[in-house]
Design an enzyme around this catalytic site. Sequence first.
Site, PDB file in Angstrom:
ATOM      1  N   PRO A  73       2.221   0.025   4.666  1.00  0.00           N
ATOM      2  CA  PRO A  73       2.616  -0.792   5.824  1.00  0.00           C
ATOM      3  C   PRO A  73       4.106  -1.144   5.757  1.00  0.00           C
ATOM      4  CG  PRO A  73       0.772  -1.786   4.619  1.00  0.00           C
ATOM      5  CD  PRO A  73       1.270  -0.638   3.799  1.00  0.00           C
ATOM      6  N   GLU A  74       4.835  -0.778   6.768  1.00  0.00           N
ATOM      7  CA  GLU A  74       6.256  -1.105   6.868  1.00  0.00           C
ATOM      8  C   GLU A  74       6.413  -2.274   7.838  1.00  0.00           C
ATOM      9  OE1 GLU A  74       8.681   0.034   5.179  1.00  0.00           O
ATOM     10  OE2 GLU A  74       7.911   1.854   4.258  1.00  0.00           O
TER      11      GLU A  74
END
Length: 277
Positions: free
Chosen positions: A2-3
Amino acid sequence: MPELPEVETTLRGLTPHLTGQRIKQVTIRNPHLRWPIPGNLPGILRDQTIRTLHRRAKYLLLECDSGTLILHLGMSGSLRILPAHTPPEKHDHFDLLLANGTLMRLRDPRRFGAVLWHPEPTGNQRNIAQHPLLAKLGPEPLLEDFDAEYLYRATRKRSATIKQVIMDSHVVVGVGNIYASESLFHAGIRPQLHANKLSLPRCARLVQTIRKTLSASIAQGGSTLRDFVDSNGKPGYFQQSYAVYGRTGEPCRVCGTAIKQILQGQRSTFYCPGCQK
Ligand SMILES: [Zn+2]
Protein backbone atom coordinates in the site's frame (compact mmCIF):
# COMPACT_ATOMS: atom_id res chain seq x y z
CA MET A 1 2.51 -2.65 -1.02
CA PRO A 2 0.00 0.00 0.00
CA GLU A 3 1.40 3.37 -1.07
CA LEU A 4 0.14 6.82 -0.18
CA PRO A 5 -2.72 6.74 -2.75
CA GLU A 6 -4.02 3.43 -1.36
CA VAL A 7 -3.82 4.76 2.19
CA GLU A 8 -5.66 7.93 1.16
CA THR A 9 -8.30 5.79 -0.57
CA THR A 10 -8.60 3.68 2.56
CA LEU A 11 -9.05 6.84 4.65
CA ARG A 12 -11.81 8.09 2.34
CA GLY A 13 -13.47 4.68 2.40
CA LEU A 14 -13.40 4.40 6.18
CA THR A 15 -14.35 7.96 7.10
CA PRO A 16 -18.13 7.81 6.52
CA HIS A 17 -18.36 4.46 8.33
CA LEU A 18 -16.33 5.33 11.41
CA THR A 19 -16.79 9.04 12.10
CA GLY A 20 -18.82 9.66 15.25
CA GLN A 21 -19.19 5.94 16.01
CA ARG A 22 -18.76 4.41 19.44
CA ILE A 23 -16.38 1.48 19.82
CA LYS A 24 -18.16 -1.47 21.40
CA GLN A 25 -15.48 -4.13 21.35
CA VAL A 26 -11.88 -4.65 20.24
CA THR A 27 -10.56 -8.07 19.21
CA ILE A 28 -6.86 -8.84 18.90
CA ARG A 29 -6.31 -12.27 17.30
CA ASN A 30 -2.58 -11.91 16.69
CA PRO A 31 -0.71 -9.02 18.34
CA HIS A 32 2.57 -9.75 16.55
CA LEU A 33 2.66 -7.05 13.92
CA ARG A 34 5.67 -4.83 13.23
CA TRP A 35 5.33 -3.78 16.87
CA PRO A 36 3.07 -5.68 19.28
CA ILE A 37 -0.51 -4.45 19.50
CA PRO A 38 -0.82 -3.18 23.12
CA GLY A 39 -2.60 -5.82 25.20
CA ASN A 40 -4.56 -3.19 27.10
CA LEU A 41 -6.03 -1.67 23.93
CA PRO A 42 -9.43 -3.42 24.18
CA GLY A 43 -9.95 -1.92 27.65
CA ILE A 44 -8.76 1.53 26.58
CA LEU A 45 -10.88 1.75 23.44
CA ARG A 46 -14.14 0.33 24.76
CA ASP A 47 -16.86 3.00 24.74
CA GLN A 48 -14.65 5.64 23.16
CA THR A 49 -16.06 7.54 20.22
CA ILE A 50 -14.09 7.93 16.99
CA ARG A 51 -14.22 11.67 16.42
CA THR A 52 -12.29 12.18 13.21
CA LEU A 53 -9.93 10.34 10.89
CA HIS A 54 -6.76 11.74 9.32
CA ARG A 55 -3.82 10.55 7.32
CA ARG A 56 -0.18 11.56 7.93
CA ALA A 57 2.25 9.99 5.47
CA LYS A 58 1.05 6.38 5.36
CA TYR A 59 -0.32 6.40 8.91
CA LEU A 60 -4.07 6.40 9.47
CA LEU A 61 -4.97 8.32 12.60
CA LEU A 62 -8.30 7.65 14.31
CA GLU A 63 -8.83 10.42 16.81
CA CYS A 64 -10.78 9.06 19.79
CA ASP A 65 -11.94 10.64 23.07
CA SER A 66 -8.72 10.15 25.04
CA GLY A 67 -6.11 9.61 22.35
CA THR A 68 -5.34 8.55 18.81
CA LEU A 69 -5.31 5.07 17.33
CA ILE A 70 -2.43 4.83 14.85
CA LEU A 71 -2.80 2.30 12.03
CA HIS A 72 -0.26 1.38 9.38
CA LEU A 73 -0.82 -1.13 6.59
CA GLY A 74 2.82 -2.21 6.29
CA MET A 75 3.61 -4.35 3.25
CA SER A 76 0.34 -6.17 2.81
CA GLY A 77 -2.30 -4.78 5.16
CA SER A 78 -5.84 -3.80 4.29
CA LEU A 79 -8.75 -2.44 6.29
CA ARG A 80 -12.30 -3.37 5.47
CA ILE A 81 -15.74 -2.45 6.65
CA LEU A 82 -17.84 -5.57 7.23
CA PRO A 83 -21.10 -6.51 8.93
CA ALA A 84 -20.65 -7.60 12.59
CA HIS A 85 -20.33 -11.38 13.01
CA THR A 86 -18.44 -11.82 9.72
CA PRO A 87 -16.23 -14.87 10.46
CA PRO A 88 -12.52 -13.98 10.53
CA GLU A 89 -10.11 -15.55 8.10
CA LYS A 90 -6.51 -16.58 8.60
CA HIS A 91 -4.79 -13.20 8.42
CA ASP A 92 -7.50 -11.10 10.12
CA HIS A 93 -5.54 -9.94 13.17
CA PHE A 94 -7.50 -7.01 14.55
CA ASP A 95 -11.18 -5.93 14.71
CA LEU A 96 -12.95 -2.81 15.88
CA LEU A 97 -16.64 -3.54 16.46
CA LEU A 98 -18.78 -0.42 16.50
CA ALA A 99 -22.02 0.14 18.38
CA ASN A 100 -23.90 0.46 15.06
CA GLY A 101 -23.03 -3.13 14.13
CA THR A 102 -20.20 -2.23 11.76
CA LEU A 103 -16.89 -4.03 11.91
CA MET A 104 -13.54 -2.57 10.83
CA ARG A 105 -11.14 -5.44 10.21
CA LEU A 106 -7.37 -5.41 9.63
CA ARG A 107 -6.03 -8.15 7.41
CA ASP A 108 -2.25 -8.33 7.17
CA PRO A 109 -0.68 -11.57 5.84
CA ARG A 110 2.93 -10.38 6.18
CA ARG A 111 2.35 -8.62 9.53
CA PHE A 112 4.47 -5.53 8.88
CA GLY A 113 1.53 -3.31 9.74
CA ALA A 114 0.93 -1.55 13.04
CA VAL A 115 -1.84 -0.82 15.54
CA LEU A 116 -0.65 1.58 18.23
CA TRP A 117 -2.26 3.86 20.80
CA HIS A 118 -1.16 7.40 21.57
CA PRO A 119 -2.87 8.83 24.68
CA GLU A 120 -3.55 12.54 24.38
CA PRO A 121 -4.86 15.26 26.61
CA THR A 122 -8.54 15.92 26.10
CA GLY A 123 -9.68 19.11 24.45
CA ASN A 124 -7.85 20.79 21.61
CA GLN A 125 -4.31 20.27 22.86
CA ARG A 126 -3.66 17.25 20.66
CA ASN A 127 0.01 16.28 20.35
CA ILE A 128 -0.08 13.40 17.89
CA ALA A 129 2.30 15.28 15.55
CA GLN A 130 5.01 14.83 18.20
CA HIS A 131 4.67 11.04 18.22
CA PRO A 132 8.11 9.49 17.52
CA LEU A 133 6.83 7.88 14.31
CA LEU A 134 5.51 11.19 13.00
CA ALA A 135 7.71 13.92 14.47
CA LYS A 136 10.52 13.81 11.88
CA LEU A 137 8.44 13.37 8.76
CA GLY A 138 8.78 15.82 5.89
CA PRO A 139 5.83 17.68 4.38
CA GLU A 140 2.86 16.03 2.71
CA PRO A 141 3.36 16.01 -1.08
CA LEU A 142 -0.16 17.24 -1.78
CA LEU A 143 -0.10 20.15 0.66
CA GLU A 144 1.18 23.65 0.00
CA ASP A 145 4.33 23.53 2.11
CA PHE A 146 5.79 21.10 -0.41
CA ASP A 147 6.68 23.54 -3.15
CA ALA A 148 9.57 24.37 -5.51
CA GLU A 149 11.42 26.59 -3.03
CA TYR A 150 11.14 23.96 -0.32
CA LEU A 151 12.44 21.16 -2.56
CA TYR A 152 15.25 23.39 -3.85
CA ARG A 153 16.36 24.21 -0.29
CA ALA A 154 15.97 20.60 0.88
CA THR A 155 18.20 19.29 -1.91
CA ARG A 156 21.12 21.78 -1.79
CA LYS A 157 23.23 19.70 0.57
CA ARG A 158 22.17 16.33 -0.78
CA SER A 159 24.60 14.64 -3.14
CA ALA A 160 22.53 11.44 -3.28
CA THR A 161 20.52 10.84 -6.45
CA ILE A 162 17.30 12.76 -6.86
CA LYS A 163 15.32 9.51 -6.94
CA GLN A 164 16.65 8.47 -3.53
CA VAL A 165 16.14 11.94 -2.08
CA ILE A 166 12.47 12.23 -3.08
CA MET A 167 11.90 8.77 -1.56
CA ASP A 168 13.36 9.97 1.76
CA SER A 169 10.43 10.60 4.12
CA HIS A 170 12.41 13.32 5.91
CA VAL A 171 12.33 15.31 2.66
CA VAL A 172 8.78 14.53 1.56
CA VAL A 173 6.49 11.70 2.64
CA GLY A 174 4.62 9.19 0.52
CA VAL A 175 6.70 9.14 -2.66
CA GLY A 176 7.18 5.39 -2.97
CA ASN A 177 9.24 3.55 -5.54
CA ILE A 178 6.61 3.48 -8.27
CA TYR A 179 5.70 7.15 -7.90
CA ALA A 180 9.33 8.27 -7.77
CA SER A 181 10.07 6.64 -11.15
CA GLU A 182 6.83 7.92 -12.68
CA SER A 183 7.21 11.49 -11.40
CA LEU A 184 10.81 11.76 -12.60
CA PHE A 185 9.79 10.52 -16.06
CA HIS A 186 7.01 13.10 -16.35
CA ALA A 187 9.40 15.81 -15.14
CA GLY A 188 12.04 14.76 -17.72
CA ILE A 189 14.63 14.31 -14.96
CA ARG A 190 17.12 11.47 -15.05
CA PRO A 191 16.90 9.51 -11.76
CA GLN A 192 20.71 9.30 -11.37
CA LEU A 193 21.07 13.09 -11.24
CA HIS A 194 22.57 14.32 -7.98
CA ALA A 195 19.84 16.08 -6.03
CA ASN A 196 21.94 19.21 -5.43
CA LYS A 197 22.32 19.68 -9.21
CA LEU A 198 18.59 20.23 -9.71
CA SER A 199 17.77 23.82 -10.70
CA LEU A 200 14.85 25.72 -9.16
CA PRO A 201 12.71 25.43 -12.35
CA ARG A 202 13.34 21.68 -12.44
CA CYS A 203 12.40 21.45 -8.74
CA ALA A 204 9.16 23.24 -9.62
CA ARG A 205 8.51 20.79 -12.44
CA LEU A 206 9.20 17.81 -10.17
CA VAL A 207 6.92 19.07 -7.40
CA GLN A 208 4.20 19.42 -10.01
CA THR A 209 4.64 15.90 -11.44
CA ILE A 210 4.82 14.29 -7.97
CA ARG A 211 1.51 15.96 -7.10
CA LYS A 212 -0.06 14.98 -10.42
CA THR A 213 1.10 11.36 -10.29
CA LEU A 214 -0.18 10.87 -6.74
CA SER A 215 -3.45 12.72 -7.38
CA ALA A 216 -4.17 10.71 -10.52
CA SER A 217 -3.65 7.51 -8.59
CA ILE A 218 -5.91 8.67 -5.75
CA ALA A 219 -8.58 9.65 -8.29
CA GLN A 220 -8.37 6.19 -9.82
CA GLY A 221 -8.55 4.63 -6.37
CA GLY A 222 -11.82 6.42 -5.74
CA SER A 223 -13.48 4.11 -8.22
CA THR A 224 -12.47 1.10 -6.12
CA LEU A 225 -14.26 2.33 -2.99
CA ARG A 226 -17.20 0.10 -3.77
CA ASP A 227 -14.92 -2.93 -3.60
CA PHE A 228 -13.38 -1.62 -0.44
CA VAL A 229 -16.62 -1.88 1.53
CA ASP A 230 -17.72 -5.15 -0.05
CA SER A 231 -17.06 -8.13 2.19
CA ASN A 232 -15.91 -10.18 -0.78
CA GLY A 233 -14.28 -7.32 -2.57
CA LYS A 234 -10.64 -6.64 -2.97
CA PRO A 235 -8.99 -4.09 -0.71
CA GLY A 236 -8.57 -0.63 -2.16
CA TYR A 237 -5.36 -1.33 -4.05
CA PHE A 238 -5.33 -0.75 -7.72
CA GLN A 239 -3.36 -1.70 -10.75
CA GLN A 240 -2.74 1.08 -13.17
CA SER A 241 -0.86 1.67 -16.36
CA TYR A 242 2.54 3.23 -15.82
CA ALA A 243 4.71 5.28 -18.15
CA VAL A 244 7.99 3.63 -17.14
CA TYR A 245 7.51 1.53 -13.99
CA GLY A 246 7.81 -2.18 -14.77
CA ARG A 247 8.27 -1.52 -18.51
CA THR A 248 11.93 -2.55 -18.93
CA GLY A 249 12.82 -2.88 -22.62
CA GLU A 250 9.43 -1.68 -23.82
CA PRO A 251 9.25 1.44 -26.01
CA CYS A 252 8.75 4.80 -24.29
CA ARG A 253 5.24 6.04 -25.06
CA VAL A 254 6.64 9.50 -25.88
CA CYS A 255 9.85 8.87 -27.88
CA GLY A 256 10.00 5.12 -28.52
CA THR A 257 13.36 4.59 -26.76
CA ALA A 258 13.57 1.32 -24.78
CA ILE A 259 12.84 1.87 -21.06
CA LYS A 260 15.87 1.14 -18.89
CA GLN A 261 15.95 -0.49 -15.47
CA ILE A 262 18.71 0.19 -12.94
CA LEU A 263 19.21 -0.40 -9.21
CA GLN A 264 19.38 2.56 -6.83
CA GLY A 265 19.68 1.89 -3.10
CA GLN A 266 18.51 -1.72 -3.62
CA ARG A 267 15.36 -0.53 -5.42
CA SER A 268 14.55 -0.83 -9.10
CA THR A 269 14.35 2.40 -11.02
CA PHE A 270 12.80 2.68 -14.47
CA TYR A 271 13.47 5.56 -16.85
CA CYS A 272 13.61 6.63 -20.47
CA PRO A 273 17.15 7.56 -21.59
CA GLY A 274 15.57 9.57 -24.42
CA CYS A 275 13.20 11.76 -22.42
CA GLN A 276 15.05 12.11 -19.11
CA LYS A 277 18.14 14.31 -18.85
ZN1 LIG B 1 11.12 8.67 -23.98
